[in-house]
Write a protein that holds these residues in place. Sequence first.
Motif, short mmCIF file in Angstrom:
data_model
loop_
_atom_site.label_atom_id
_atom_site.label_comp_id
_atom_site.label_asym_id
_atom_site.label_seq_id
_atom_site.Cartn_x
_atom_site.Cartn_y
_atom_site.Cartn_z
N VAL A 16 51.21 34.18 38.44
CA VAL A 16 50.00 33.92 39.03
C VAL A 16 49.06 35.06 39.28
O VAL A 16 47.82 34.73 39.46
CB VAL A 16 50.12 32.84 40.13
N LYS A 17 49.15 36.24 39.35
CA LYS A 17 48.09 37.41 39.53
C LYS A 17 47.50 38.00 38.29
O LYS A 17 46.71 38.94 38.44
CB LYS A 17 49.07 38.56 40.21
N ASN A 67 42.34 38.75 37.36
CA ASN A 67 43.13 38.56 38.45
C ASN A 67 43.96 37.25 38.79
O ASN A 67 44.57 37.17 39.89
CB ASN A 67 42.27 39.02 39.79
N ASP A 68 43.83 36.38 38.08
CA ASP A 68 44.75 35.22 38.09
C ASP A 68 45.20 34.52 36.91
O ASP A 68 44.70 35.05 35.81
CB ASP A 68 43.80 34.15 38.84
#
Length: 166
Positions: A16-17, A67-68
């Motif tokens: 998820v990052k 970032n996601d």
Amino acid sequence: MNDYIKVGKIVNTHGVKGYLKCLPLTDDMERFEELKYVYTEKDNTKRKLKDVWYRNNMVYILLENINDMSTAETFRDSYISILEDQLRELPEDSYYIFDLEDMEVYSDDGEYLGKVKEIYQTGANDVYEITNKNKSFLIPAVKEVVKKVDVENKKMVINVIEGLLE
């Protein structure tokens, strides 16, 4: 010489990052550790490499400003590239795949055989697919067959051993 060289294809996301799962387009996938930045094909943006790790012949990277998982997903099926000045020097008789693609191939008696259309990395040695009109044949990238490679003039000379072009 600001030519982009593809070094990986983004095939999926991971977690998820914002990690990107990449198929490496290089013989030395640990090469990614040396890179400070890459270019994302999708938006033609230079991005700092924040993290790199490997699993099952895949490269997992985390890039600046991704970032996601949602953002990472938008990069699926696109490429990451480097500039030509980021390439390593190769040993003698070694070539980059992009240097060989579309190279004209001749027999050692001067007969035009076709162009290199595809390079298959088989493990033992690479295999070049040569096409000419509707004909296609495979040649092994071994010294007994490939006699001369002239990257500058995009020309390869091969020794046509018995049965090679059948």
